[in-house]
Scaffold this active site. Structure first.
Site, short mmCIF file in Angstrom:
data_model
loop_
_atom_site.label_atom_id
_atom_site.label_comp_id
_atom_site.label_asym_id
_atom_site.label_seq_id
_atom_site.Cartn_x
_atom_site.Cartn_y
_atom_site.Cartn_z
N ARG A 139 -9.70 -6.10 2.22
CA ARG A 139 -8.78 -6.59 3.25
C ARG A 139 -9.56 -7.10 4.46
O ARG A 139 -10.50 -6.47 4.90
CB ARG A 139 -7.84 -5.46 3.68
CG ARG A 139 -6.65 -5.30 2.76
CD ARG A 139 -5.87 -4.04 3.01
NE ARG A 139 -5.56 -3.80 4.42
CZ ARG A 139 -4.87 -2.74 4.85
NH1 ARG A 139 -4.42 -1.83 4.00
NH2 ARG A 139 -4.62 -2.58 6.13
N LYS A 161 -3.09 7.59 2.72
CA LYS A 161 -1.64 7.50 2.50
C LYS A 161 -1.31 6.74 1.21
O LYS A 161 -0.54 7.21 0.39
CB LYS A 161 -0.95 6.82 3.70
CG LYS A 161 -1.17 7.54 5.03
CD LYS A 161 -0.44 6.87 6.18
CE LYS A 161 -0.91 5.46 6.49
NZ LYS A 161 -2.34 5.37 6.92
N ARG A 207 -7.60 -1.02 15.14
CA ARG A 207 -6.50 -0.34 14.44
C ARG A 207 -6.51 1.14 14.76
O ARG A 207 -5.44 1.76 14.87
CB ARG A 207 -6.61 -0.58 12.93
CG ARG A 207 -6.15 -2.00 12.57
CD ARG A 207 -6.56 -2.41 11.18
NE ARG A 207 -6.08 -1.50 10.17
CZ ARG A 207 -6.72 -1.23 9.03
NH1 ARG A 207 -7.88 -1.79 8.78
NH2 ARG A 207 -6.21 -0.39 8.18
N ARG A 259 -13.08 0.34 1.18
CA ARG A 259 -11.79 0.19 0.47
C ARG A 259 -11.68 -1.16 -0.23
O ARG A 259 -12.06 -2.18 0.30
CB ARG A 259 -10.64 0.33 1.48
CG ARG A 259 -9.29 0.02 0.85
CD ARG A 259 -8.15 0.63 1.59
NE ARG A 259 -7.94 0.06 2.90
CZ ARG A 259 -7.01 0.48 3.75
NH1 ARG A 259 -6.20 1.48 3.41
NH2 ARG A 259 -6.88 -0.09 4.93
N ARG A 269 5.67 4.01 12.68
CA ARG A 269 4.37 4.00 13.36
C ARG A 269 4.53 4.05 14.87
O ARG A 269 3.52 4.04 15.58
CB ARG A 269 3.63 2.71 13.02
CG ARG A 269 2.58 2.84 11.94
CD ARG A 269 1.98 1.45 11.74
NE ARG A 269 0.65 1.47 11.20
CZ ARG A 269 0.35 1.39 9.91
NH1 ARG A 269 1.30 1.34 9.00
NH2 ARG A 269 -0.90 1.35 9.53
P1 ADP Z 1 -3.39 1.22 6.93
O1 ADP Z 1 -2.72 2.19 6.00
O2 ADP Z 1 -4.79 0.94 6.58
O3 ADP Z 1 -3.21 1.54 8.36
P2 ADP Z 1 -1.21 -0.62 6.41
O4 ADP Z 1 -1.34 -1.37 5.14
O5 ADP Z 1 -0.24 0.49 6.50
O6 ADP Z 1 -2.67 -0.18 6.83
O7 ADP Z 1 -0.85 -1.64 7.60
C1 ADP Z 1 -1.56 -2.85 7.75
C2 ADP Z 1 -1.01 -3.62 8.95
O8 ADP Z 1 0.38 -3.94 8.72
C3 ADP Z 1 -1.01 -2.87 10.27
O9 ADP Z 1 -2.26 -2.99 10.94
C4 ADP Z 1 0.11 -3.62 11.02
O10 ADP Z 1 -0.32 -4.89 11.48
C5 ADP Z 1 1.13 -3.87 9.91
N1 ADP Z 1 2.10 -2.75 9.78
C6 ADP Z 1 2.27 -1.95 8.70
N2 ADP Z 1 3.24 -1.04 8.93
C7 ADP Z 1 3.68 -1.26 10.20
C8 ADP Z 1 4.66 -0.64 11.04
N3 ADP Z 1 5.39 0.41 10.60
N4 ADP Z 1 4.83 -1.15 12.28
C9 ADP Z 1 4.13 -2.19 12.73
N5 ADP Z 1 3.19 -2.81 12.00
C10 ADP Z 1 2.96 -2.37 10.74
P1 ADP Z 2 -4.34 4.60 4.02
O1 ADP Z 2 -3.22 4.09 3.16
O2 ADP Z 2 -3.98 5.86 4.74
O3 ADP Z 2 -4.86 3.55 4.95
P2 ADP Z 2 -5.93 4.59 1.56
O4 ADP Z 2 -5.14 5.40 0.60
O5 ADP Z 2 -5.89 3.12 1.41
O6 ADP Z 2 -5.55 5.01 3.08
O7 ADP Z 2 -7.44 5.10 1.50
C1 ADP Z 2 -8.49 4.49 2.27
C2 ADP Z 2 -9.77 4.43 1.43
O8 ADP Z 2 -10.27 5.76 1.26
C3 ADP Z 2 -9.58 3.88 0.02
O9 ADP Z 2 -10.73 3.15 -0.32
C4 ADP Z 2 -9.42 5.13 -0.85
O10 ADP Z 2 -9.88 4.89 -2.18
C5 ADP Z 2 -10.30 6.12 -0.14
N1 ADP Z 2 -9.79 7.51 -0.19
C6 ADP Z 2 -8.49 7.92 -0.15
N2 ADP Z 2 -8.41 9.27 -0.17
C7 ADP Z 2 -9.69 9.73 -0.23
C8 ADP Z 2 -10.27 11.05 -0.26
N3 ADP Z 2 -9.51 12.16 -0.24
N4 ADP Z 2 -11.61 11.12 -0.33
C9 ADP Z 2 -12.39 10.02 -0.33
N5 ADP Z 2 -11.91 8.75 -0.28
C10 ADP Z 2 -10.57 8.61 -0.24
#
Ligand code: ADP
Ligand code: ADP
Ligand code: ZN
Length: 219
Positions: free
Chosen positions: A163, A16, A174, A130, A91
């Site tokens: 992270r 994302k 998660r 990541r 979410r």
């Molecule tokens: P990822 O894309 O890896 O799931 P995010 O950066 O979006 O991680 O979210 C990291 C953390 O921030 C989540 O595990 C949660 O604790 C909090 N968080 C983010 N967005 C939301 C949401 N919409 N509702 C509740 N908690 C959230």
């Molecule tokens: P999210 O926001 O959904 O948690 P991220 O964009 O942070 O996901 O991506 C998670 C990890 O995977 C990062 O290290 C990113 O560089 C890698 N990544 C993202 N898209 C791809 C893809 N299409 N193929 C391989 N690795 C990817």
């Protein structure tokens, strides 16, 4: 001018944040990542950061009322008038309902909800590799998206870090939280006629192309 109001849906590690960087540049719209908002608040130890910290540390969701308030405040800012991209929100079903109510009350609506689908075993590999820029939140991967100079963000020169919640035990929680609380939104937005499904299990450019193609049919 055409407004593009997007939501990116998908499990942790789906890509994302990565796709958000490209889409917000393409459409010139603000990137609203609730995760980035919480991490910035924690870094600065603001009252929000102090409240949110324990949830992020454990890989749990921050309570709906807190998150909804933050997003509503952000969407009231003028730079979202020409469009926005929500990354990591909603979410939960209550968050999605709150978003619908908020936008409807203002005469706005979503253009599309893009679901980036990726199998669980791929997610774990992505999350463990990541790396994030401490300064601007740009996303890297140790194998799949390397920075040019080791440990330094290509975009802003900030330091890269891993992270805490990308550690394996927290990742497992998660993913469970995702399947229990967030996955039901796929159906929710399908029924609302807003869902675009893309295959997230291909390279970054391929996912982006699929999103752009899917968006052509919307408006
Ligand atoms: P990822 O894309 O890896 O799931 P995010 O950066 O979006 O991680 O979210 C990291 C953390 O921030 C989540 O595990 C949660 O604790 C909090 N968080 C983010 N967005 C939301 C949401 N919409 N509702 C509740 N908690 C959230
Ligand atoms: P999210 O926001 O959904 O948690 P991220 O964009 O942070 O996901 O991506 C998670 C990890 O995977 C990062 O290290 C990113 O560089 C890698 N990544 C993202 N898209 C791809 C893809 N299409 N193929 C391989 N690795 C990817
Ligand atoms: Zn940076």
């Amino acid at each position: 001018m055409k407004t593009t109001n997007l939501v990116l849906l998908g499990p942790p590690g789906a890509g994302k944040g990565t796709q958000a960087e490209k889409l917000t540049a393409e459409f010139a719209i603000p990137h609203i990542s609730t995760g980035d908002i919480f991490r910035a608040a924690i870094k600065d130890q603001t009252p929000l950061g102090k409240k949110a910290q324990k949830y992020l540390d454990g890989g749990e969701l921050v309570p709906d009322e807190i998150v909804i308030g933050i997003v509503a405040e952000r969407l009231r800012q003028q730079d979202t008038e020409g469009g926005f991209l929500l990354d990591g929100f909603p979410r939960t079903v209550p968050q999605a309902d709150a978003l619908t109510d908020f936008l409807t009350a203002e005469g706005r609506r979503l253009t599309a909800v893009i679901n980036i689908a990726v199998p669980p075993e791929v997610l774990v590999k992505r999350l463990s590799g990541r790396r994030i820029c401490r300064q601007c939140g740009a996303v890297y991967h140790v194998e799949r998206k390397k920075e040019k100079q080791a440990g330094v963000c290509d975009q802003c020169g900030g330091p890269l870090y891993q992270r805490e919640d990308d550690r394996e035990e927290i990742v497992r929680n998660r993913l469970e939280v995702y399947f229990r609380q967030t996955e039901p939104l796929i159906r929710y937005y399908q029924e609302a006629g807003l869902l675009l499904e893309v295959n997230g299990d291909q390279d970054i450019a391929g996912v982006y192309q699929e999103i752009i193609t899917a968006l052509r049919g919307t408006g």
